[in-house]
Design an enzyme around this catalytic site. Structure first.
Site, PDB file in Angstrom:
ATOM      1  N   GLY A  15       0.684  -1.242  -0.073  1.00 59.49           N
ATOM      2  CA  GLY A  15      -0.030  -0.295  -0.183  1.00 59.49           C
ATOM      3  C   GLY A  15       0.518   1.570  -0.085  1.00 59.49           C
ATOM      4  O   GLY A  15       1.724   1.320   1.161  1.00 59.49           O
ATOM      5  N   ARG A  76       1.171  -4.770  -5.079  1.00 59.79           N
ATOM      6  CA  ARG A  76       1.291  -6.797  -4.466  1.00 59.79           C
ATOM      7  C   ARG A  76       1.649  -7.729  -5.021  1.00 59.79           C
ATOM      8  O   ARG A  76       0.558  -7.818  -6.312  1.00 59.79           O
ATOM      9  CB  ARG A  76       0.326  -7.015  -3.478  1.00 59.79           C
ATOM     10  CG  ARG A  76      -0.103  -5.685  -3.046  1.00 59.79           C
ATOM     11  CD  ARG A  76      -0.335  -5.819  -1.093  1.00 59.79           C
ATOM     12  NE  ARG A  76      -0.644  -4.980  -0.291  1.00 59.79           N
ATOM     13  CZ  ARG A  76      -1.506  -4.425  -0.095  1.00 59.79           C
ATOM     14  NH1 ARG A  76      -2.432  -3.690  -0.548  1.00 59.79           N
ATOM     15  NH2 ARG A  76      -1.164  -3.117   0.656  1.00 59.79           N
ATOM     16  N   ASP A 107       5.703  -4.907   5.869  1.00 58.23           N
ATOM     17  CA  ASP A 107       5.944  -6.385   6.354  1.00 58.23           C
ATOM     18  C   ASP A 107       6.186  -7.387   5.127  1.00 58.23           C
ATOM     19  O   ASP A 107       6.905  -8.011   4.757  1.00 58.23           O
ATOM     20  CB  ASP A 107       5.391  -6.361   7.631  1.00 58.23           C
ATOM     21  CG  ASP A 107       4.153  -7.122   7.638  1.00 58.23           C
ATOM     22  OD1 ASP A 107       3.565  -6.378   6.216  1.00 58.23           O
ATOM     23  OD2 ASP A 107       2.947  -7.354   8.479  1.00 58.23           O
ATOM     24  N   THR A 130       4.399   2.827   5.484  1.00 57.83           N
ATOM     25  CA  THR A 130       2.561   2.375   5.630  1.00 57.83           C
ATOM     26  C   THR A 130       2.480   2.717   6.419  1.00 57.83           C
ATOM     27  O   THR A 130       2.923   3.822   7.395  1.00 57.83           O
ATOM     28  CB  THR A 130       2.996   0.454   5.585  1.00 57.83           C
ATOM     29  OG1 THR A 130       1.533   0.384   6.471  1.00 57.83           O
ATOM     30  CG2 THR A 130       4.098   0.527   6.805  1.00 57.83           C
ATOM     31  N   ASP A 132       0.207   2.022   8.321  1.00 55.96           N
ATOM     32  CA  ASP A 132      -0.951   1.464   9.748  1.00 55.96           C
ATOM     33  C   ASP A 132       0.168   1.233  10.812  1.00 55.96           C
ATOM     34  O   ASP A 132       0.464   1.089  11.823  1.00 55.96           O
ATOM     35  CB  ASP A 132      -0.296   0.043   8.448  1.00 55.96           C
ATOM     36  CG  ASP A 132      -1.785  -0.149   8.194  1.00 55.96           C
ATOM     37  OD1 ASP A 132      -2.403   0.285   7.821  1.00 55.96           O
ATOM     38  OD2 ASP A 132      -0.911  -1.291   7.158  1.00 55.96           O
ATOM     39  N   ASP A 134       2.808  -0.483  12.269  1.00 48.43           N
ATOM     40  CA  ASP A 134       3.088  -1.614  12.476  1.00 48.43           C
ATOM     41  C   ASP A 134       4.309  -2.383  11.988  1.00 48.43           C
ATOM     42  O   ASP A 134       4.538  -3.565  12.271  1.00 48.43           O
ATOM     43  CB  ASP A 134       1.487  -2.523  12.062  1.00 48.43           C
ATOM     44  CG  ASP A 134       1.899  -2.565  10.636  1.00 48.43           C
ATOM     45  OD1 ASP A 134       2.432  -2.316   9.677  1.00 48.43           O
ATOM     46  OD2 ASP A 134       1.136  -3.967  10.126  1.00 48.43           O
ATOM     47  N   ARG A 176      -5.156  -2.230   9.116  1.00 48.75           N
ATOM     48  CA  ARG A 176      -4.935  -3.767   8.148  1.00 48.75           C
ATOM     49  C   ARG A 176      -5.763  -4.189  10.008  1.00 48.75           C
ATOM     50  O   ARG A 176      -6.429  -4.357  10.996  1.00 48.75           O
ATOM     51  CB  ARG A 176      -3.956  -3.952   8.438  1.00 48.75           C
ATOM     52  CG  ARG A 176      -3.745  -5.106   7.134  1.00 48.75           C
ATOM     53  CD  ARG A 176      -3.007  -5.902   7.070  1.00 48.75           C
ATOM     54  NE  ARG A 176      -2.428  -5.170   5.881  1.00 48.75           N
ATOM     55  CZ  ARG A 176      -2.372  -4.888   4.295  1.00 48.75           C
ATOM     56  NH1 ARG A 176      -3.118  -5.828   4.229  1.00 48.75           N
ATOM     57  NH2 ARG A 176      -1.819  -4.148   3.919  1.00 48.75           N
TER      58      ARG A 176
HETATM   59  O1  F6P Z   1      -1.667  -1.452   4.532  1.00 48.29           O
HETATM   60  C1  F6P Z   1      -1.711  -0.453   4.387  1.00 48.29           C
HETATM   61  C2  F6P Z   1      -3.488  -0.357   3.819  1.00 48.29           C
HETATM   62  O2  F6P Z   1      -3.470   1.377   3.005  1.00 48.29           O
HETATM   63  C3  F6P Z   1      -4.570  -0.956   4.977  1.00 48.29           C
HETATM   64  O3  F6P Z   1      -4.300  -0.066   6.418  1.00 48.29           O
HETATM   65  C4  F6P Z   1      -5.219  -1.433   4.907  1.00 48.29           C
HETATM   66  O4  F6P Z   1      -5.758  -2.524   5.003  1.00 48.29           O
HETATM   67  C5  F6P Z   1      -5.215  -1.825   3.764  1.00 48.29           C
HETATM   68  O5  F6P Z   1      -3.804  -1.169   3.140  1.00 48.29           O
HETATM   69  C6  F6P Z   1      -6.004  -1.745   2.183  1.00 48.29           C
HETATM   70  O6  F6P Z   1      -5.487  -2.434   1.033  1.00 48.29           O
HETATM   71  P1  F6P Z   1      -5.783  -1.613  -0.737  1.00 48.29           P
HETATM   72  O7  F6P Z   1      -5.177  -0.825  -1.049  1.00 48.29           O
HETATM   73  O8  F6P Z   1      -4.925  -2.998  -1.250  1.00 48.29           O
HETATM   74  O9  F6P Z   1      -7.192  -2.302  -0.966  1.00 48.29           O
END
Ligand code: F6P
Length: 328
Positions: A15, A76, A107, A130, A132, A134, A176
């Site tokens: 992300g 990804r 991660d 990120t 997050d 985390d 997340r």
């Molecule tokens: O890891 C960053 C994040 O924005 C999380 O907070 C969220 O759960 C996820 O990515 C959403 O991913 P996507 O943009 O693939 O829906």
């Protein structure tokens, strides 16, 4: 410095987060400063597999420090999860004569980088990017501070309308499986309740607290819900449950979603990205590998990718107590 590294690759993966461009800029400019070459791979590991890259010099990154998103794009990659995909990536790095990689992401990015480095003996350094927050080994990840400010600004606006209509708002935020965004934005925006996956406070307690708020004269309330919190399955079911049990409340749900990932990075994130990436380049030039750079007590430090992946960044639950006291 040992300097057997002549050409460094950089990419952003997972992300996106505000400040990734400041990080790319810092890598390209540090390489120029140390007189080595820099190439940027598009779309993370997928661009490495496909050999999709661009030569970067100091001028290729002009005026990007203030821009959200990532000029190198992000993705990804499923293919990189396979040994064949990683072999293709190693072959393409060889063809591009890249000696080492700087991986900006979370991660998932570090896990991929660690396996790749082991299998193909290509030094990698991880840079935590990120929203997050985390990641173990750093108190802040690039983008987290900007996301917090975006969330607080949004909740302030929701507060205005909540209070005009005497409503209860459930605001779902990203993160997340981690509650960092919810906990800190919740305290920052003065939320009445904060629900995070790290601490299951239970539905009964939530109902009692909202009832107490109402009885104490509050006419509107904000509950910040982390997307990883499963107390009510999801935020819509949670709102339904609460309204069923407290029918006096007129409640609404707002899912903030991807606006949390966009926007111009805060000054904090720009400085963080700059410091982390200068260090990442210097570590590679010093012959180091398989490390992650981090921000710990206002210093830039490094830890092994292995420990960054194995351990968990602990959340400060003291903030829940602070929130309880201040939402009286
Ligand atoms: O890891 C960053 C994040 O924005 C999380 O907070 C969220 O759960 C996820 O990515 C959403 O991913 P996507 O943009 O693939 O829906």
């Amino acid at each position: 410095m040992k300097n057997t590294i002549k050409r460094i690759g950089v990419m952003t993966s997972g992300g996106d987060s505000p400040g990734m461009n400041a990080a790319i800029r810092a890598v390209a400019r540090s390489c120029a400063y140390y007189n080595i070459q820099c190439v940027g791979f598009y779309r993370g590991f997928q661009g490495m597999i496909e050999g999709d890259f661009v030569e970067m010099d100091a001028r290729s990154v002009r005026n990007i420090i203030s821009r959200g998103g990532t000029i190198l794009k992000s993705a990804r990659s499923k293919e990189f999860l396979t040994p064949e995909g990683r072999q293709k990536a190693a072959d393409s790095l060889k063809r591009a004569e890249v000696d080492a990689m700087i991986l900006i992401g979370g991660d998932g990015t570090f896990r991929g980088g660690q396996i790749f480095s082991k299998e193909h003996n290509i030094p990698v350094i991880g840079v935590p990017g990120t929203i997050d927050n985390d990641i173990f080994g750093t108190h802040y990840t690039i983008g987290y501070d900007t996301a917090l400010n975006t969330v607080v600004e949004a909740i302030d606006k929701i507060r205005d309308t909540a209070s005009s209509h005497n409503r209860l708002f459930f605001v779902e935020v990203m993160g997340r499986d981690a509650g960092f965004i919810a906990l800190n934005s919740g305290v920052g925006a003065g939320a009445e309740e904060i629900l995070i996956p790290e601490e299951d406070l239970g539905l009964e307690r939530l109902l009692c607290s909202l009832e107490r708020s109402r009885n104490s004269g509050k006419t509107s309330s904000i509950v910040v819900v982390s997307e990883g919190d499963k107390i009510g399955k999801n935020v819509f079911e949670l709102a339904e449950y609460v309204t069923k049990n407290l029918p006096d409340y007129d409640s609404k749900v707002t899912v903030l979603g991807h606006i949390q990932r966009g926007g111009s990075p805060s000054c904090f994130d720009r400085v963080l990205a700059s410091r982390l990436c200068v260090k990442a380049v210097e570590l590679l030039l010093d012959g180091q590998k398989d490390l992650m750079v981090g921000f710990v007590n206002n210093q830039i430090e490094s830890c092994t990718l292995e420990s960054a992946l194995k351990e968990k960044h602990a959340i400060n639950l003291e903030l829940l107590r602070i929130s309880d006291i201040l939402s009286t």
